[in-house]
Enzyme design. Sequence first.
Site, mmCIF file in Angstrom:
data_model
loop_
_atom_site.group_PDB
_atom_site.id
_atom_site.type_symbol
_atom_site.label_atom_id
_atom_site.label_comp_id
_atom_site.label_asym_id
_atom_site.label_seq_id
_atom_site.Cartn_x
_atom_site.Cartn_y
_atom_site.Cartn_z
ATOM 1 N N HIS A 490 0.833 -1.202 0.000
ATOM 2 C CA HIS A 490 0.000 0.000 0.000
ATOM 3 C C HIS A 490 0.872 1.259 0.000
ATOM 4 O O HIS A 490 0.705 2.151 -0.845
ATOM 5 C CB HIS A 490 -0.910 -0.013 1.235
ATOM 6 C CG HIS A 490 -1.781 1.202 1.376
ATOM 7 N ND1 HIS A 490 -3.128 1.194 1.064
ATOM 8 C CD2 HIS A 490 -1.504 2.472 1.792
ATOM 9 C CE1 HIS A 490 -3.632 2.401 1.281
ATOM 10 N NE2 HIS A 490 -2.665 3.197 1.727
ATOM 11 N N GLU A 491 1.803 1.333 0.949
ATOM 12 C CA GLU A 491 2.638 2.531 1.054
ATOM 13 C C GLU A 491 3.556 2.679 -0.159
ATOM 14 O O GLU A 491 3.843 3.796 -0.599
ATOM 15 C CB GLU A 491 3.459 2.499 2.347
ATOM 16 C CG GLU A 491 2.624 2.483 3.624
ATOM 17 C CD GLU A 491 1.662 3.664 3.729
ATOM 18 O OE1 GLU A 491 1.964 4.742 3.159
ATOM 19 O OE2 GLU A 491 0.608 3.516 4.371
ATOM 20 N N HIS A 494 1.922 4.631 -2.873
ATOM 21 C CA HIS A 494 2.091 6.083 -2.760
ATOM 22 C C HIS A 494 3.446 6.507 -3.318
ATOM 23 O O HIS A 494 3.553 7.500 -4.050
ATOM 24 C CB HIS A 494 2.006 6.500 -1.290
ATOM 25 C CG HIS A 494 0.621 6.503 -0.717
ATOM 26 N ND1 HIS A 494 -0.431 7.158 -1.319
ATOM 27 C CD2 HIS A 494 0.113 5.938 0.421
ATOM 28 C CE1 HIS A 494 -1.516 7.005 -0.587
ATOM 29 N NE2 HIS A 494 -1.218 6.265 0.466
ATOM 30 N N HIS A 497 3.570 6.500 -7.017
ATOM 31 C CA HIS A 497 2.798 7.625 -7.551
ATOM 32 C C HIS A 497 3.717 8.846 -7.667
ATOM 33 O O HIS A 497 3.683 9.589 -8.652
ATOM 34 C CB HIS A 497 1.621 7.933 -6.612
ATOM 35 C CG HIS A 497 0.555 8.787 -7.221
ATOM 36 N ND1 HIS A 497 -0.567 9.183 -6.539
ATOM 37 C CD2 HIS A 497 0.434 9.342 -8.460
ATOM 38 C CE1 HIS A 497 -1.329 9.928 -7.315
ATOM 39 N NE2 HIS A 497 -0.739 10.043 -8.487
#
Length: 700
Positions: A490-491, A494, A497
């Site tokens: 999940h992290e 980021h 991105h």
Amino acid sequence: MSACKHLLHLVKHGGIRGCVRRHVTTWSPVGAAFNAKPHRRLDLFEKSVGLFGVPELSSPAGFQGATQKALRDTQRLVDTACSCSPGVQTVEAFDQLSDGLCKVADLADFVKVAHPDPAYREAAEKTCVEIGTVVEKLNTNVELCKSLKNLLDNPDIVAQLDPDTKRVAELFMFDFEISGIHLDEKLRKEAVALHVKLLDLNNEFLVGSHMPNRIARSVIPEHLHLHFAQEGSFIQVGGLHADSPDDLVREIAYRIYLYPNADLMECLEELLKCRNKLAKLVGYESYAHRALKGTMAKTPGDLVFYTCICLFLLCRTAKDFDMMRDMKKKLNPRYSELMPWDHPFFSGVLRAERYNIEPSLYSPYFSLGACMEGLNNLFSQLYGVSLMSEHPSAGEVWSDDNGCGNFDVLFQYGAVVHETEGLLGYIYCDFFHRADKPHQDCHFTIRGGRWCQETGQYQLPVVVLMLSLPHPTKSAPTLLTPGMMENLFHEMGHAMHSMLGRTRYQHVTGTRCATDFAEVPSILMEYFATDYRVVSQFARHYQTGQPLPESMVARLCESKKVCGAADTQLQIFYAVLDQIYHGKPQNRSTTDILKEMQQNFYGLPYIPNTAWQLRFSHLIGYGAKYYSYLMSRAVASMVWRQCFVQDPLNRDMGERYRREMLAHGGAKEPMLMVEGPFHFNCLVTTCVEYKLCPKTNTNN
């Protein structure tokens, strides 16, 4: 490595072999680096390069110097923006202005919560307040706004702007508008004063929300002391202990950790009043209306679908709670009433019982090195990107080893390198638990990417991923539970991105986009983390090298459906509470509001003398926008179904996803990204995602 370095050499294989235990498994350089045994580097003569390679930050006092330099540059750029002819150069000056302040403020924002040295934290906090105050003054600077208005009010000039430049100019004007630029001088000063006051209140609440509560040891049964941290004659409770199999431990932790703190309660009440007063002052019906302008949701009124989803979910949630209640009665016949501290534990018990997903069965296959290798393989196949690991230089990281050198492996940094585009940026990995470190898994932007017109080069983004993983031991590397592994993915979503965006302007780089879109890339990564076609590429036993059986991944995926309605209902309760707090003033305490919302939107009772809202730290960064997690989950589900469900390693789809979503950061309206190439209707997809209405009946 300095933060602006453009070349990176690989970790020397000989060095890695020297610190890796002899296992059957053979790891790539990335996997080996993260599975290596920790050791100190004792080069006492190595000169400190400063935090993140910023020379000034070799000591806490350096923050003041860095701040003053940023403010001098700010004044110069303000003069440039106000004096240049309307055009692209105006927007570039604004972006340089934003970049110069953000590079100091964002770094300080991380250091104030992550550095183990109180002196660094205090210096960073002062910088945050000082820079934040300047930003709010700039947002009400009439001359600065006039220079941008002269640009946007000239249709001939606007017609010559490229879409990104036009979008960024409009976003800067939006910042002026929500800050009260249209007010007279007296009211503008009042708006700035409220902003500055909120900076202090935000920090006070954020720090307080993570502070443990304590109680006299004599109050707690002696046989339970070992479950909690001890401080002299007191027991410290710093969390909910939601995974404890002991009902009494969970109850004690819940009641003590959530016991109201009068000072923090006053802080929250004042914070909400200030936010509402500011919103009203600058012309909005409520703080929620101000916060949602520019998001996918647009207005609080568009979020009524939460109520609809709640109505659909209530019957399913009741069934979930009935299952948990039956399980509790089975394990504890004397006290079977289901309480709020039971939800996380018994939903986990039900999943484990039905699908045999005991974390200890999975962890040997999810060593940290294996997971990082898996991420590297995934990014290589989807985007042509590789992760390369290297040890930090002296003083580059926020080490807590009393100045004796860095803990190699405990702090990793790496470069993200594209097969044709070259170096994309840097990721610092602060993965391991330490005292006083926030327990939340987080992503921090330290420096945003942008094209530097003044140098003719691209400014490479720098981010930090902060987790709270267990340390490696003498006999084993760090082993992750399935939940930890998903959080890592999940992290990293980021982080990528930030890395894969190639925006012209720093103001819209990577995760600097609408909050209800920012979680899409990270939630999408959770889908990859539970697809066997991806997992099979890296999940193998750290000792034997045996791959994780497909049946175990299948069980893990199926288990997520157990109590899914109750889990979603809880998130909706949080989102609704957030909206009520930031909507029309209620003229009652935040606890009274919590009690009513819990009764209306959740299925478990409020416990007297508790104040969960004082631990709701998302109220700071996600004020009025906590719903973003659910909306982003719906969008991520859509992207997964349309792009990756058939083949999660499809390079063409990876390139499409990067090109049409990730690359834009915040430079493109989020709804244009999801409605354009993906033909996406958010409300319908949300309902379909949670199986709340028939796919063919869009009126539901």
